[in-house]
Design a protein around this motif. Structure first.
Motif, PDB file in Angstrom:
ATOM      1  N   PRO A 294      -5.966  -5.988  15.962  1.00 48.39           N
ATOM      2  CA  PRO A 294      -6.344  -4.792  16.730  1.00 48.39           C
ATOM      3  C   PRO A 294      -5.151  -3.955  17.178  1.00 48.39           C
ATOM      4  O   PRO A 294      -5.219  -2.718  17.186  1.00 48.39           O
ATOM      5  CB  PRO A 294      -7.099  -5.383  17.928  1.00 48.39           C
ATOM      6  N   SER A 295      -4.061  -4.612  17.513  1.00 46.25           N
ATOM      7  CA  SER A 295      -2.892  -3.887  18.023  1.00 46.25           C
ATOM      8  C   SER A 295      -2.169  -3.091  16.938  1.00 46.25           C
ATOM      9  O   SER A 295      -1.311  -2.257  17.249  1.00 46.25           O
ATOM     10  CB  SER A 295      -1.912  -4.867  18.669  1.00 46.25           C
ATOM     11  N   ARG A 296      -2.530  -3.314  15.671  1.00 43.04           N
ATOM     12  CA  ARG A 296      -1.798  -2.659  14.581  1.00 43.04           C
ATOM     13  C   ARG A 296      -2.684  -1.753  13.720  1.00 43.04           C
ATOM     14  O   ARG A 296      -2.250  -1.266  12.677  1.00 43.04           O
ATOM     15  CB  ARG A 296      -1.118  -3.721  13.711  1.00 43.04           C
ATOM     16  N   ARG A 297      -3.898  -1.545  14.178  1.00 45.42           N
ATOM     17  CA  ARG A 297      -4.805  -0.701  13.397  1.00 45.42           C
ATOM     18  C   ARG A 297      -4.360   0.757  13.388  1.00 45.42           C
ATOM     19  O   ARG A 297      -4.724   1.518  12.494  1.00 45.42           O
ATOM     20  CB  ARG A 297      -6.231  -0.836  13.932  1.00 45.42           C
ATOM     21  N   ARG A 298      -3.552   1.138  14.389  1.00 47.26           N
ATOM     22  CA  ARG A 298      -3.049   2.512  14.403  1.00 47.26           C
ATOM     23  C   ARG A 298      -2.152   2.773  13.202  1.00 47.26           C
ATOM     24  O   ARG A 298      -2.089   3.896  12.696  1.00 47.26           O
ATOM     25  CB  ARG A 298      -2.272   2.771  15.694  1.00 47.26           C
ATOM     26  N   GLU A 299      -1.460   1.739  12.749  1.00 43.15           N
ATOM     27  CA  GLU A 299      -0.587   1.899  11.583  1.00 43.15           C
ATOM     28  C   GLU A 299      -1.411   2.222  10.333  1.00 43.15           C
ATOM     29  O   GLU A 299      -1.019   3.059   9.513  1.00 43.15           O
ATOM     30  CB  GLU A 299       0.226   0.621  11.354  1.00 43.15           C
ATOM     31  N   VAL A 300      -2.544   1.553  10.214  1.00 45.01           N
ATOM     32  CA  VAL A 300      -3.414   1.822   9.068  1.00 45.01           C
ATOM     33  C   VAL A 300      -3.993   3.229   9.181  1.00 45.01           C
ATOM     34  O   VAL A 300      -4.074   3.966   8.191  1.00 45.01           O
ATOM     35  CB  VAL A 300      -4.547   0.785   8.975  1.00 45.01           C
ATOM     36  N   ALA A 301      -4.382   3.608  10.409  1.00 44.57           N
ATOM     37  CA  ALA A 301      -4.939   4.946  10.617  1.00 44.57           C
ATOM     38  C   ALA A 301      -3.915   6.016  10.252  1.00 44.57           C
ATOM     39  O   ALA A 301      -4.254   7.050   9.650  1.00 44.57           O
ATOM     40  CB  ALA A 301      -5.387   5.105  12.067  1.00 44.57           C
ATOM     41  N   ALA A 302      -2.651   5.768  10.581  1.00 41.73           N
ATOM     42  CA  ALA A 302      -1.596   6.729  10.254  1.00 41.73           C
ATOM     43  C   ALA A 302      -1.410   6.829   8.740  1.00 41.73           C
ATOM     44  O   ALA A 302      -1.212   7.925   8.192  1.00 41.73           O
ATOM     45  CB  ALA A 302      -0.291   6.314  10.925  1.00 41.73           C
ATOM     46  N   LEU A 303      -1.493   5.677   8.062  1.00 40.14           N
ATOM     47  CA  LEU A 303      -1.341   5.686   6.609  1.00 40.14           C
ATOM     48  C   LEU A 303      -2.524   6.402   5.949  1.00 40.14           C
ATOM     49  O   LEU A 303      -2.348   7.131   4.962  1.00 40.14           O
ATOM     50  CB  LEU A 303      -1.229   4.253   6.091  1.00 40.14           C
TER      51      LEU A 303
ATOM     52  N   ALA B   7       0.828  -1.204   0.000  1.00 44.91           N
ATOM     53  CA  ALA B   7       0.000   0.000   0.000  1.00 44.91           C
ATOM     54  C   ALA B   7       0.864   1.257   0.000  1.00 44.91           C
ATOM     55  O   ALA B   7       0.598   2.213  -0.739  1.00 44.91           O
ATOM     56  CB  ALA B   7      -0.927  -0.007   1.213  1.00 44.91           C
ATOM     57  N   ARG B   8       1.914   1.266   0.823  1.00 42.87           N
ATOM     58  CA  ARG B   8       2.799   2.441   0.876  1.00 42.87           C
ATOM     59  C   ARG B   8       3.482   2.672  -0.475  1.00 42.87           C
ATOM     60  O   ARG B   8       3.571   3.803  -0.961  1.00 42.87           O
ATOM     61  CB  ARG B   8       3.851   2.251   1.968  1.00 42.87           C
ATOM     62  N   GLU B   9       3.933   1.575  -1.077  1.00 40.62           N
ATOM     63  CA  GLU B   9       4.631   1.693  -2.359  1.00 40.62           C
ATOM     64  C   GLU B   9       3.689   2.191  -3.450  1.00 40.62           C
ATOM     65  O   GLU B   9       4.045   3.087  -4.237  1.00 40.62           O
ATOM     66  CB  GLU B   9       5.222   0.341  -2.753  1.00 40.62           C
ATOM     67  N   GLN B  10       2.482   1.629  -3.493  1.00 40.78           N
ATOM     68  CA  GLN B  10       1.527   2.046  -4.524  1.00 40.78           C
ATOM     69  C   GLN B  10       1.109   3.502  -4.329  1.00 40.78           C
ATOM     70  O   GLN B  10       0.988   4.254  -5.304  1.00 40.78           O
ATOM     71  CB  GLN B  10       0.293   1.132  -4.498  1.00 40.78           C
ATOM     72  N   MET B  11       0.891   3.898  -3.078  1.00 40.09           N
ATOM     73  CA  MET B  11       0.486   5.277  -2.813  1.00 40.09           C
ATOM     74  C   MET B  11       1.592   6.239  -3.257  1.00 40.09           C
ATOM     75  O   MET B  11       1.321   7.291  -3.848  1.00 40.09           O
ATOM     76  CB  MET B  11       0.182   5.462  -1.329  1.00 40.09           C
ATOM     77  N   HIS B  12       2.830   5.867  -2.978  1.00 39.24           N
ATOM     78  CA  HIS B  12       3.968   6.698  -3.388  1.00 39.24           C
ATOM     79  C   HIS B  12       4.015   6.822  -4.915  1.00 39.24           C
ATOM     80  O   HIS B  12       4.203   7.927  -5.461  1.00 39.24           O
ATOM     81  CB  HIS B  12       5.270   6.074  -2.866  1.00 39.24           C
ATOM     82  N   ASP B  13       3.829   5.695  -5.616  1.00 38.67           N
ATOM     83  CA  ASP B  13       3.892   5.710  -7.080  1.00 38.67           C
ATOM     84  C   ASP B  13       2.759   6.544  -7.679  1.00 38.67           C
ATOM     85  O   ASP B  13       2.969   7.284  -8.656  1.00 38.67           O
ATOM     86  CB  ASP B  13       3.818   4.283  -7.621  1.00 38.67           C
ATOM     87  N   ILE B  14       1.563   6.425  -7.101  1.00 37.24           N
ATOM     88  CA  ILE B  14       0.412   7.188  -7.617  1.00 37.24           C
ATOM     89  C   ILE B  14       0.655   8.684  -7.447  1.00 37.24           C
ATOM     90  O   ILE B  14       0.373   9.485  -8.355  1.00 37.24           O
ATOM     91  CB  ILE B  14      -0.883   6.772  -6.895  1.00 37.24           C
ATOM     92  N   CYS B  15       1.197   9.065  -6.294  1.00 32.70           N
ATOM     93  CA  CYS B  15       1.477  10.483  -6.051  1.00 32.70           C
ATOM     94  C   CYS B  15       2.527  11.008  -7.031  1.00 32.70           C
ATOM     95  O   CYS B  15       2.415  12.133  -7.542  1.00 32.70           O
ATOM     96  CB  CYS B  15       1.964  10.685  -4.616  1.00 32.70           C
TER      97      CYS B  15
END
Length: 254
Positions: free
Chosen positions: A235-244, A193-201
């Motif tokens: 549940p413990s890693r949903r903050r990472e998605v929220a940050a993204l 997801a991070r890589e694709q978002m970077h490429d789209i931007c």
């Protein structure tokens, strides 16, 4: 009389008397001969079915074109009755009685010769009609049977149309678009997801005109794709998605 006549003052959203047309029709039927009775009931049924289907369908030009205008697919008594039944807006008994009325209408409309409700073919159709659920007096004649049965049916159909208009219980939109997800476990999905978002931007920022608008739209839709990662995330890693997602919102705005 065996036929019930509604006397309601409810108003539809457009301000028209919900049962005004039916009250007027019932007031006229007594003065009509059998041909006039059948043709008037049929014409009114066609109109009421159009109102019912129109209330149920998504409000759009496409819906209007199905019901109105030359050669409209749902512009006839037969097509409207079948469509209303197929949409679940009529009971089986109501549909069958409307079909009987339509067949009786055809007998009267397609001949110039004298014709009567007592003609064997027509009488059989009338006798097969369901009795009025509102009337308390047995219809002694075929004319009374047609009038009482159809008047009640039309009250019921108009009431359903009014309920749809009032409660806005029109057909739900079930059409959807496909959304591409991400493969792999959570870490693989986040990295992708991070890589694709970077490429789209990068593609958006390097473009202009229609091409830039395209990449911007892809970026806006990216939030829907991140939602699937978020739902399946531990549940413990949903903050990472929220940050993204927050980072994505900033890039969309930028």
């Amino acid at each position: 009389m065996a036929n019930p006549t509604p006397h309601h003052s409810d108003k539809s959203p457009e301000g028209d008397d919900v049962y005004g047309g039916l009250n007027m029709l019932n007031g006229m039927l007594h003065d009509l001969d059998e041909r006039g009775l059948v043709l008037s009931l049929s014409a009114f049924s066609e109109d009421v079915l159009g109102t019912l289907i129109g209330a149920f369908m998504v409000p759009s030009d496409a819906s209007k074109q199905l019901l109105e205008g030359f050669n409209a697919p749902l512009g006839t008594f037969s097509a409207r009755a079948k469509a209303a039944y197929a949409f679940g807006l009529l009971t089986k008994n109501q549909f069958e009685d409307l079909e009987r009325l339509r067949k009786i209408r055809n007998e009267f409309a397609h001949t110039w010769r004298p014709i009567s409700l007592t003609d064997p073919k027509i009488a059989a159709l009338v006798k097969a009609m369901n009795h009025s659920r509102l009337g308390t007096k047995f219809p002694e004649t075929l004319r009374e049977k047609v009038q009482s049965s159809m008047s009640t049916l039309l009250i019921e159909v108009r009431a359903v149309a009014h309920q749809i208009e009032e409660k806005k219980t029109r057909v739900p939109i079930t059409g959807t678009h496909l959304i591409a997800g991400f493969s792999g476990d959570f870490d693989a999905q986040m990295a992708d997801a991070r890589e694709q978002m970077h490429d789209i931007c990068q593609d958006r920022d390097a473009s202009d005109g229609e091409k830039r608008s395209f990449h911007q739209a892809v970026l806006v839709r990216f939030a829907e794709r991140l939602h699937f990662i978020e739902v399946a995330a531990p549940p413990s890693r949903r903050r990472e998605v929220a940050a993204l997602k927050k980072e994505l919102a900033g890039r969309v705005a930028g």
